[in-house]
Design a protein around this motif. Structure first.
Motif, PDB file in Angstrom:
ATOM      1  N   UNK A   1      31.837   9.876  -5.889  1.00 21.47           N
ATOM      2  CA  UNK A   1      32.084   9.218  -7.165  1.00 21.47           C
ATOM      3  C   UNK A   1      32.843   7.919  -6.858  1.00 21.47           C
ATOM      4  N   UNK A   2      32.285   6.716  -7.098  1.00 16.51           N
ATOM      5  CA  UNK A   2      31.036   6.464  -7.798  1.00 16.51           C
ATOM      6  C   UNK A   2      29.868   5.999  -6.905  1.00 16.51           C
ATOM      7  N   UNK A   3      30.054   5.810  -5.602  1.00 16.30           N
ATOM      8  CA  UNK A   3      28.992   5.114  -4.850  1.00 16.30           C
ATOM      9  C   UNK A   3      27.779   5.985  -4.534  1.00 16.30           C
ATOM     10  N   UNK A   4      27.932   7.309  -4.609  1.00 20.25           N
ATOM     11  CA  UNK A   4      26.808   8.204  -4.306  1.00 20.25           C
ATOM     12  C   UNK A   4      26.647   8.460  -2.821  1.00 20.25           C
ATOM     13  N   UNK A   5      27.593   7.969  -2.026  1.00 21.79           N
ATOM     14  CA  UNK A   5      27.505   8.126  -0.573  1.00 21.79           C
ATOM     15  C   UNK A   5      27.569   9.601  -0.164  1.00 21.79           C
ATOM     16  N   UNK A   6      26.734   9.963   0.822  1.00 23.02           N
ATOM     17  CA  UNK A   6      26.862  11.274   1.469  1.00 23.02           C
ATOM     18  C   UNK A   6      27.437  10.993   2.860  1.00 23.02           C
ATOM     19  N   UNK A   7      28.589  11.562   3.161  1.00 19.42           N
ATOM     20  CA  UNK A   7      29.233  11.256   4.441  1.00 19.42           C
ATOM     21  C   UNK A   7      28.325  11.679   5.597  1.00 19.42           C
ATOM     22  N   UNK A   8      28.181  10.786   6.568  1.00 19.26           N
ATOM     23  CA  UNK A   8      27.389  11.095   7.763  1.00 19.26           C
ATOM     24  C   UNK A   8      28.132  12.124   8.612  1.00 19.26           C
ATOM     25  N   UNK A   9      27.377  12.835   9.433  1.00 23.80           N
ATOM     26  CA  UNK A   9      27.977  13.901  10.251  1.00 23.80           C
ATOM     27  C   UNK A   9      29.110  13.361  11.139  1.00 23.80           C
ATOM     28  N   UNK A  10      28.908  12.187  11.700  1.00 25.15           N
ATOM     29  CA  UNK A  10      29.930  11.623  12.591  1.00 25.15           C
ATOM     30  C   UNK A  10      31.242  11.370  11.817  1.00 25.15           C
ATOM     31  N   UNK A  11      31.084  10.941  10.561  1.00 26.99           N
ATOM     32  CA  UNK A  11      32.271  10.684   9.729  1.00 26.99           C
ATOM     33  C   UNK A  11      32.982  12.003   9.427  1.00 26.99           C
TER      34      UNK A  11
ATOM     35  N   UNK B   1      15.786  -6.719 -13.353  1.00 24.35           N
ATOM     36  CA  UNK B   1      16.612  -7.803 -13.899  1.00 24.35           C
ATOM     37  C   UNK B   1      17.458  -8.530 -12.867  1.00 24.35           C
ATOM     38  N   UNK B   2      17.742  -7.872 -11.740  1.00 23.27           N
ATOM     39  CA  UNK B   2      18.743  -8.473 -10.856  1.00 23.27           C
ATOM     40  C   UNK B   2      18.322  -8.612  -9.394  1.00 23.27           C
ATOM     41  N   UNK B   3      17.248  -7.921  -8.983  1.00 20.92           N
ATOM     42  CA  UNK B   3      16.888  -7.968  -7.556  1.00 20.92           C
ATOM     43  C   UNK B   3      16.580  -9.401  -7.134  1.00 20.92           C
ATOM     44  N   UNK B   4      17.130  -9.815  -6.019  1.00 16.38           N
ATOM     45  CA  UNK B   4      16.845 -11.137  -5.453  1.00 16.38           C
ATOM     46  C   UNK B   4      17.504 -12.292  -6.195  1.00 16.38           C
ATOM     47  N   UNK B   5      18.419 -11.998  -7.141  1.00 14.66           N
ATOM     48  CA  UNK B   5      19.034 -13.086  -7.923  1.00 14.66           C
ATOM     49  C   UNK B   5      20.432 -13.453  -7.424  1.00 14.66           C
ATOM     50  N   UNK B   6      20.929 -12.678  -6.469  1.00 11.74           N
ATOM     51  CA  UNK B   6      22.272 -12.977  -5.952  1.00 11.74           C
ATOM     52  C   UNK B   6      23.360 -12.719  -6.978  1.00 11.74           C
ATOM     53  N   UNK B   7      23.137 -11.744  -7.865  1.00 12.36           N
ATOM     54  CA  UNK B   7      24.124 -11.499  -8.937  1.00 12.36           C
ATOM     55  C   UNK B   7      24.861 -10.174  -8.763  1.00 12.36           C
ATOM     56  N   UNK B   8      24.657  -9.514  -7.622  1.00 13.57           N
ATOM     57  CA  UNK B   8      25.373  -8.262  -7.400  1.00 13.57           C
ATOM     58  C   UNK B   8      24.566  -7.291  -6.569  1.00 13.57           C
ATOM     59  N   UNK B   9      25.217  -6.210  -6.201  1.00 17.09           N
ATOM     60  CA  UNK B   9      24.577  -5.143  -5.415  1.00 17.09           C
ATOM     61  C   UNK B   9      24.842  -3.822  -6.109  1.00 17.09           C
ATOM     62  N   UNK B  10      23.965  -2.870  -5.852  1.00 16.92           N
ATOM     63  CA  UNK B  10      24.164  -1.561  -6.461  1.00 16.92           C
ATOM     64  C   UNK B  10      23.604  -0.476  -5.553  1.00 16.92           C
ATOM     65  N   UNK B  11      24.067   0.736  -5.807  1.00 12.28           N
ATOM     66  CA  UNK B  11      23.618   1.867  -5.002  1.00 12.28           C
ATOM     67  C   UNK B  11      22.414   2.546  -5.645  1.00 12.28           C
ATOM     68  N   UNK B  12      21.713   3.315  -4.813  1.00 12.53           N
ATOM     69  CA  UNK B  12      20.597   4.115  -5.326  1.00 12.53           C
ATOM     70  C   UNK B  12      20.873   5.559  -4.918  1.00 12.53           C
ATOM     71  N   UNK B  13      21.738   6.239  -5.675  1.00 12.43           N
ATOM     72  CA  UNK B  13      22.170   7.569  -5.249  1.00 12.43           C
ATOM     73  C   UNK B  13      21.053   8.609  -5.309  1.00 12.43           C
ATOM     74  N   UNK B  14      21.155   9.565  -4.416  1.00 13.70           N
ATOM     75  CA  UNK B  14      20.163  10.651  -4.386  1.00 13.70           C
ATOM     76  C   UNK B  14      20.722  11.908  -5.044  1.00 13.70           C
ATOM     77  N   UNK B  15      21.841  11.769  -5.730  1.00 16.11           N
ATOM     78  CA  UNK B  15      22.449  12.906  -6.421  1.00 16.11           C
ATOM     79  C   UNK B  15      23.746  12.464  -7.060  1.00 16.11           C
ATOM     80  N   UNK B  16      24.482  13.429  -7.618  1.00 19.18           N
ATOM     81  CA  UNK B  16      25.764  13.110  -8.235  1.00 19.18           C
ATOM     82  C   UNK B  16      25.585  12.595  -9.650  1.00 19.18           C
ATOM     83  N   UNK B  17      26.621  11.863 -10.125  1.00 20.47           N
ATOM     84  CA  UNK B  17      26.652  11.520 -11.550  1.00 20.47           C
ATOM     85  C   UNK B  17      26.751  10.029 -11.843  1.00 20.47           C
ATOM     86  N   UNK B  18      26.778   9.186 -10.795  1.00 22.91           N
ATOM     87  CA  UNK B  18      27.077   7.779 -11.064  1.00 22.91           C
ATOM     88  C   UNK B  18      26.185   6.814 -10.295  1.00 22.91           C
TER      89      UNK B  18
END
Ligand SMILES: Cc1ncc(COP(=O)(O)O)c(C=O)c1O
Length: 423
Positions: A188-198, A332-349
């Protein structure tokens, strides 16, 4: 057009078009809410069948009457379910009432005032107590620290988990750092799944940290996969056993977003030594949890396979909502240089990072056009996002139709704020 390449005249035209579109949205007087990560009504309905508990199931075969007092650790079958979810033996898990956040809060109070291994180990004895806050992160974790006067130190979340070089560096040089918050799966909120090494490096932290250090492993989204064949999170306690750091780890989870958010059951996992000490607090504050509710959950969910099959139904409801968010962000935003976002594979955000300095303005614009967003800074300790950039989108509660509208408005606000900043 990319913002970077637009000249002033082009920006002017762009701004006028966006401002006109924005004015139309404002005129429409919508009321949409993308703030809190609550399950939608259709998700809650999935657990309706759990509510009836026949009288014959209220007394266990061994004679335990679930309606009566007692059973501080929770009923064995609930502990077993929690153990399967957290990847621990049943003896290392206790099951509580509806909120894992309550257990986290209580654990920190316990470690702070009473000492996780007895009075001599109380954090309150230190001149200052600090915690590592992985940012962006969960606001309620930060509130617990803030309330206890624990100073938080920000560490960046990277693509595969916390910046471990920074974490290790800080811990090696500061014995006052007593803990670290982790949401290891679908963070929460990035949707990251910690890698095994982490995961392995986190498990080893007890070897370099000062005394009485605790990793708060909040596995709130351990079974909240959106896709088939989800990524697996490595077993952190197994790695702790490898390094002899079992006492440095506290795990939590709950069924809040599996069955019903206001009436689920919670779990706390820890070494036998940690549990033995924590029970002292539990036994003062309660004679035992709501065992009838635990029994209801166990009869309904049965085991980890039952949980996974139930969560596939949640995923079917949630997938179109997350896809709707991605569709608008990409269109609306891809390739416009207006921000970045995550593409989560689960979770709520879904976590969105605007151009630095614009999160507050985007949230203000969206709010005035009827789309309520989580306040800027909420994903950082003390409500302060140093870059004023992170915005947490919570798509689970609104309908797909409402999300469609809300995301159009959100994207327009991001565009408008970004173009205006450049002018
Ligand atoms: C990371 C995280 N932990 C815990 C919770 C709350 O859990 P519970 O309902 O078990 O108290 C949430 C709810 O949003 C969450 O996002």
């Amino acid at each position: 057009m990319n913002l970077e390449n637009a000249n002033q005249a082009e920006l002017q035209v762009w701004e006028e078009k966006l401002a006109a579109k924005y004015a139309e949205y404002k005129e429409a007087g919508l009321k949409l809410d993308l703030t809190r990560g609550k399950p939608g009504t259709a998700q809650l309905d999935l657990a309706d069948a759990m509510e009836d508990l026949p009288k014959s199931k209220m007394i266990l075969e061994n004679g335990t009457d679930l309606r009566n007092y007692g059973g501080l650790d929770g009923i064995p079958a609930a502990r077993k379910l929690g153990a399967e979810m957290l990847g621990l033996p049943e003896s290392e898990v206790i099951s509580g009432d509806h909120s894992s956040l309550t257990l986290m809060y209580l654990y920190l109070l316990h470690a702070f005032y009473h000492g996780s291994q007895g009075p001599e180990t109380a954090w309150a004895k230190e001149s200052e107590v600090k915690f590592l806050a992985i940012v962006p992160g969960y606001d309620r974790h930060f509130s617990i620290c803030e309330e206890l006067g624990i100073r938080m130190i920000n560490v960046d979340m990277l693509a595969d988990g916390p910046d471990m070089d920074a974490v290790e560096d800080l811990l090696r040089n500061d014995a006052e750092i007593k803990g670290m918050w982790c949401v290891p799966k679908y963070s929460n909120p990035t949707g990251c799944v910690y890698a095994e090494e982490v995961v392995e490096r986190i498990a080893a932290l007890g070897k370099i940290a000062g005394p009485n250090f605790r990793v708060m492993w909040d596995d709130a989204y351990c079974v909240h996969d959106l896709l088939e064949n989800p990524r697996q999170l490595a077993n952190v306690m197994d790695y702790c056993r490898k390094y002899g750091t079992e006492d440095n780890l506290i795990l939590t989870a709950s069924t809040s977003k599996i069955t019903v958010a206001g009436g689920g059951i919670s779990f706390l996992g820890a070494s036998l030594k940690n549990l033995e000490n924590f029970r002292k607090r539990l036994s003062v504050m309660s004679i035992g949890p709501n065992k009838l509710n635990q029994q209801r959950h166990v009869l309904f969910l049965k085991n980890i396979e039952g949980v996974r099959s139930h969560m596939r139904k949640h995923a079917e409801i949630l997938r179109p909502k997350f896809e709707m968010v991605q569709k608008h962000l990409e269109n609306g935003l891809a390739g416009k240089g207006m921000g970045n976002w995550g593409k989560p594979e689960g979770g709520y955000f879904v976590s969105f990072d605007s151009i630095p300095g614009l999160a507050k303005e985007i949230i203000r614009l969206a709010g005035e056009a009827g789309v309520k967003l989580t306040p800027a800074g909420a994903t950082f300790p003390y409500g302060k996002d140093p870059k004023d950039s992170n915005i947490r989108l919570a798509p689970t509660f609104p309908s797909v139709e409402d999300l469609d509208q809300a995301m159009q408005i959100f994207v327009t606000c991001v565009q408008l704020a970004s173009v205006r900043q450049r002018m």
